[in-house]
Design a protein around this motif. Structure first.
Motif, short mmCIF file in Angstrom:
data_model
loop_
_atom_site.label_atom_id
_atom_site.label_comp_id
_atom_site.label_asym_id
_atom_site.label_seq_id
_atom_site.Cartn_x
_atom_site.Cartn_y
_atom_site.Cartn_z
N GLU A 1 0.83 -1.21 0.00
CA GLU A 1 0.00 0.00 0.00
C GLU A 1 0.85 1.24 0.00
N PHE A 2 1.99 1.17 0.69
CA PHE A 2 2.86 2.34 0.72
C PHE A 2 3.39 2.64 -0.67
N ILE A 3 3.79 1.57 -1.39
CA ILE A 3 4.34 1.81 -2.72
C ILE A 3 3.27 2.35 -3.65
N ARG A 4 2.04 1.84 -3.54
CA ARG A 4 0.95 2.37 -4.37
C ARG A 4 0.71 3.84 -4.08
N ALA A 5 0.72 4.16 -2.77
CA ALA A 5 0.51 5.56 -2.39
C ALA A 5 1.63 6.43 -2.95
N ALA A 6 2.86 5.94 -2.85
CA ALA A 6 4.00 6.72 -3.35
C ALA A 6 3.90 6.92 -4.85
N LEU A 7 3.45 5.88 -5.57
CA LEU A 7 3.32 6.01 -7.02
C LEU A 7 2.32 7.10 -7.38
N ARG A 8 1.24 7.17 -6.60
CA ARG A 8 0.26 8.20 -6.88
C ARG A 8 0.75 9.59 -6.55
N ARG A 9 1.65 9.68 -5.56
CA ARG A 9 2.09 11.01 -5.11
C ARG A 9 3.32 11.51 -5.84
N MET A 10 3.84 10.71 -6.73
CA MET A 10 5.07 11.12 -7.42
C MET A 10 4.97 12.42 -8.18
N PRO A 11 3.87 12.66 -8.92
CA PRO A 11 3.80 13.93 -9.65
C PRO A 11 3.83 15.15 -8.75
N ASP A 12 3.31 15.03 -7.52
CA ASP A 12 3.34 16.18 -6.63
C ASP A 12 4.76 16.57 -6.27
N PHE A 13 5.63 15.57 -6.16
CA PHE A 13 7.01 15.85 -5.82
C PHE A 13 7.84 16.13 -7.06
N GLY A 14 7.24 16.03 -8.20
CA GLY A 14 7.96 16.33 -9.44
C GLY A 14 9.00 15.30 -9.79
N VAL A 15 8.74 14.05 -9.41
CA VAL A 15 9.81 13.07 -9.46
C VAL A 15 9.48 11.95 -10.45
N GLU A 16 8.40 12.14 -11.25
CA GLU A 16 7.95 11.01 -12.05
C GLU A 16 8.90 10.63 -13.17
N ARG A 17 9.78 11.56 -13.58
CA ARG A 17 10.70 11.24 -14.68
C ARG A 17 12.07 10.87 -14.17
N ASP A 18 12.14 10.51 -12.90
CA ASP A 18 13.44 10.31 -12.30
C ASP A 18 13.65 8.83 -12.01
N ALA A 19 14.65 8.22 -12.65
CA ALA A 19 14.85 6.79 -12.49
C ALA A 19 15.25 6.42 -11.08
N GLU A 20 15.98 7.30 -10.41
CA GLU A 20 16.50 6.96 -9.10
C GLU A 20 15.38 6.76 -8.08
N SER A 21 14.32 7.57 -8.19
CA SER A 21 13.23 7.42 -7.23
C SER A 21 12.49 6.12 -7.44
N TYR A 22 12.38 5.68 -8.70
CA TYR A 22 11.74 4.39 -8.94
C TYR A 22 12.58 3.26 -8.36
N LYS A 23 13.89 3.39 -8.48
CA LYS A 23 14.75 2.35 -7.91
C LYS A 23 14.65 2.33 -6.40
N LYS A 24 14.52 3.52 -5.82
CA LYS A 24 14.36 3.58 -4.37
C LYS A 24 13.05 2.92 -3.94
N LEU A 25 12.02 3.14 -4.73
CA LEU A 25 10.73 2.50 -4.45
C LEU A 25 10.86 0.99 -4.51
N LEU A 26 11.62 0.53 -5.50
CA LEU A 26 11.79 -0.92 -5.63
C LEU A 26 12.54 -1.49 -4.44
N SER A 27 13.43 -0.69 -3.88
CA SER A 27 14.21 -1.20 -2.75
C SER A 27 13.36 -1.38 -1.50
N VAL A 28 12.12 -0.88 -1.52
CA VAL A 28 11.25 -1.04 -0.35
C VAL A 28 10.82 -2.49 -0.19
#
Lengths: 448, 335
Positions: free
Chosen positions: A110-137
């Motif tokens: 649920e946390f990862i789903r929530a983070a995926l939805r909130r990514m545009p607010d942080f302006g991070v949707e085009r950033d590969a590093e944040s996706y990798k960090k999400l995967l590390s969860v």
């Protein structure tokens, strides 16, 4: 509480696929994105209309129906007061905070789903590093498949689906695929699992489509509108005519002060011009006007720009030339003539800018749609490239309001013509003639 | 409950179409639906059985084309006379003569050997959709996510005044209803007419064999569109099989010609790229469609002057642009 459990038990005992062949929308089922947000204040919604029937009150007590396909998620931690500015570092910090708070990764899906939805607010949707960090969860170990049977049976469905959702988000944002992500996915889910396969497909197909565009756009688009406008104009005209020059008004050296010329930095003007177009203008008849049409839309990936066209009506000579060209059979070699013989005329085909619906004289993109800027465009053209333009009447056919454009979609100007109105399917089917193996229509209220 | 390996069909199937052996042990005890066909990857199905199932699904699909058409069609079908009624009236032979004989002759013509085709030479092109004729619009349909109930995109197909067609509308990727089978919204597609063969089954496209490229004369707005050739095989697994390719446009008022070789079309099923790739066989194509590929919010417009097929023998790069790998066993295509 028991009410909710009872429904799940009931479903598990019956065989699902047969009974759920139709999806019935329930009144409490979430119908759009807004219904999924659990953190909104629901008090204002219920204060106005107190629920009168029992069903509604039960629904308000239990909450919306959560089907087994979707999950509810809280996005509270992304709004906490500790985050001063929503940027990439803050996003990564929130993920770290979650890892520290739940070292067992409790509720990580649920946390990862929530983070995926909130990514545009942080302006991070085009950033590969944040996706990798999400995967590390994801915890390493428990979700690794031990056999092919587990893969085919879709063990750990939510985890696999969430990882697939991360991969799908990366695909839709157009992030370049990385081998590091593959290694992470392989460690978490095993080598044959679905997210790994999905990313492998992405790795395989992305390079095939990267270089297919015959009108390529640079991978990273510049931020300023002016540079984007220049790119758009280049893309529109460079393959058509190699001699096109894109003129930027502010960069021109001679700025005469008696022109109504905006000096503010935020308004700019870019237009295209070719020597062929100058020749065209000199051949045009002076009594016919020239039109400014627009704004038409151009897209550069997802960014939209609006451009205006300076157009003249096609002349009779052009139409005659086209007709002759169509009659001419290029495969017929019986009548070959040489241009070097005496009395031979050279056939000069119409230029690229001469189209059936008009002769295109110039294209321009404006920073802000002011009529004064359009006049600026004409003045610049007249001064530097086409002195003949002053002899023509210029008619403005622009639609400067966006609202008018969207209203045009369903009101075609050909609505009145009977041959183009295709009547609605129901009417057509009802009025279609019935063959003899049909019974007569029992409806007697229809007058024949 | 989480393990769905077999698809169960509830309607009873005639005895001669039941497979030879339903299950090895205690079929009455194990089989939840006796007298019903249960389908799975390992159930023995013959080609006529598969064709029959596809035909059953397809007549409903043909007749109930769109939701608006479905209600009217259902109402109309209720007025049809039943078989016993026709026999009582003594019209059985007449029914056969008027309904079935033309279908059978159509079917026989389809099955006839097709080696007597017109030969085409290099740089020959055949116009399949000439939009300067305003009747061509009637062959095309437009569907958006608004029709499916998922989103709010609008689209229309309109003749422009100067001999071409305008496919324009507004796309919004907002999801209105998440209770559907779609996971994204923001699409608009224009479909050509479906090639109808005999007995309400799709036919094979025989006239396209000698052509190698598809040619479109378009004026786009810089967006990416997708051309698809629908090739629903006579099988319930492949009803949404299509070969698609991205149609790139540059913006601007100048006409551009998109010439796409058939070798570059990749296979697609339900909108996802298939793992097993094969070259496109124009014979199997029944329908063509053009759709907006990027779900970028905003209006779109595509002006198409002409769609034609070209035979270009100078395309020597490859017979097929993608690798035709064989997959390892137990590879499922679930994404």
């Amino acid at each position: 509480m028991l009410f909710r459990l009872q429904s799940t038990l009931f479903l598990s005992l019956r065989r699902l696929p047969t009974l759920q062949s139709r999806i019935y929308a329930s009144s409490t089922a979430p119908r759009s994105d807004e219904d999924w947000e659990q953190d909104q204040n629901r008090k204002d919604k219920f204060d106005d209309n107190p629920p009168e029937n029992e069903e509604a009150s039960i629904a308000s007590m239990i909450g919306p129906y959560i089907s087994s396909k979707q999950m509810a998620f809280h996005t509270d931690q992304f709004d906490s007061a500790h985050i001063r500015q929503k940027n990439k570092q803050a996003f990564l910090d929130v993920i770290e905070a979650y890892k520290v708070q739940f070292p067992n990764r409790r509720g990580h899906v649920e946390f990862i789903r929530a983070a995926l939805r909130r990514m545009p607010d942080f302006g991070v949707e085009r950033d590969a590093e944040s996706y990798k960090k999400l995967l590390s969860v994801f915890p390493f170990g428990p979700y690794r498949h031990q056999s092919m049977l587990q893969v085919s049976v879709r063990f750990w469905p939510k985890q696999n689906e969430t990882a697939s959702a991360i991969v799908s988000a990366m695909e839709s944002q157009g992030i370049a695929p990385d081998l590091e992500v593959v290694h992470m996915l392989r460690e978490i889910f095993g080598p044959w699992a679905h997210p790994v396969r999905r990313f492998a497909r992405f790795l395989y197909w992305a390079p095939k489509f990267m270089n297919k565009n015959p009108y390529p756009i640079p991978w990273e688009l510049p931020d300023s509108e002016r540079a984007l406008a220049k790119l758009a104009l280049q893309r529109m005209t460079s393959t058509v005519d190699m001699e096109t020059k894109i003129v930027d008004i502010h960069s021109a050296s001679d700025n005469s002060p008696d022109v109504d010329h905006p000096v503010e930095e935020h308004s700019w003007l870019l237009y295209t011009h070719t020597p062929k177009q100058t020749k065209l203008v000199s051949t045009l008849a002076k009594d016919r006007p020239i039109y400014i049409e627009g704004p038409f839309a151009v897209y550069l990936r997802k960014k939209q720009m609006k451009y205006f066209v300076l157009k003249a009506d096609p002349t009779e000579e052009y139409r005659k030339k086209k007709q002759e060209l169509e009659k001419f059979n290029t495969d017929d070699v019986s009548n070959l003539r040489s241009p070097f013989q005496p009395g031979a005329t050279l056939y000069i085909p119409p230029s690229v800018h001469e189209l059936d619906d008009g002769f295109i004289l110039s294209l321009c993109i404006i920073g802000k749609p002011y009529t004064s800027l359009i006049n600026c465009w004409l003045y610049h053209l007249r001064k530097h490239h086409m002195p003949n333009l002053s002899q023509f009447a210029v008619v403005d056919k622009t639609k400067l309001t966006d609202a008018k454009q969207t209203d045009r979609f369903y009101t075609s100007h050909l609505v009145g013509t009977p041959e183009f109105t295709i009547p609605h399917d129901t009417k057509r089917i009802a009025e279609a003639p019935k063959p003899w193996w049909f019974n007569d229509d029992p409806d007697d209220d229809k007058t024949k | 409950m989480y393990f769905r390996s077999s698809l169960r069909i509830i309607t009873p199937i005639r005895y001669y179409l039941q497979p030879y052996a339903t299950s090895r042990s205690y079929s009455i005890l194990n089989n939840p639906y006796p007298n019903c066909q249960s389908l799975s990857a390992s159930s023995p199905l013959s080609q006529p059985c598969r064709t029959f199932m596809f035909w059953r699904a397809n007549i409903n699909r043909e007749l109930y084309g769109s939701p608006t058409k479905a209600l009217a069609t259902k109402k109309r079908r209720r007025l049809q006379k039943s078989m016993t009624q026709i026999i009582r009236e003594g019209n059985l032979l007449r029914l056969f003569k008027e309904l079935f004989v033309p279908e059978i002759s159509k079917w026989w013509k389809q099955v006839q050997p097709w080696d007597r085709r017109h030969e085409f030479f290099h740089n020959d092109y055949l116009v399949i959709h000439d939009f300067s004729n305003n009747d061509e619009i009637k062959k095309w349909t437009v569907r958006t996510d608004l029709d499916e109930g998922v989103g709010e995109s609008t689209a229309e197909l309109v003749p422009s005044g100067h001999g071409s067609i305008l496919f324009r509308g507004n796309i919004s990727s907002k999801m209105v209803n998440q209770n559907t089978l779609y996971n994204k919204s923001g699409f608009a597609i224009m479909f050509s007419e479906r090639l109808l063969g005999s007995f309400l089954m799709p036919a094979h496209q025989k006239g396209w064999t000698y052509f190698t490229h598809i040619l479109l004369r378009i004026r786009g707005d810089g967006r990416f569109y997708e051309i698809r050739f629908h090739t629903p095989d006579h099988d319930h697994h492949h009803w949404s099989d299509m070969y698609s390719m991205v149609l790139y446009t540059r913006g601007g008022p100048y006409w551009s010609t998109a010439k796409i070789p058939f070798a570059q079309f990749f296979r697609n099923n339900m909108g996802r790229i298939s793992d097993k790739q094969h070259p496109f066989q124009p014979l199997t194509c029944t329908q063509m469609s053009i759709s907006v590929l990027d779900a970028a919010d905003g209006p779109f417009e595509l002006e198409i002057g002409e769609i034609s097929l070209l035979r270009d023998l100078r395309y020597n790069y490859d017979k097929f642009a993608y690798e035709q790998y064989t997959l390892p066993p137990y590879t499922t295509t679930y994404n």
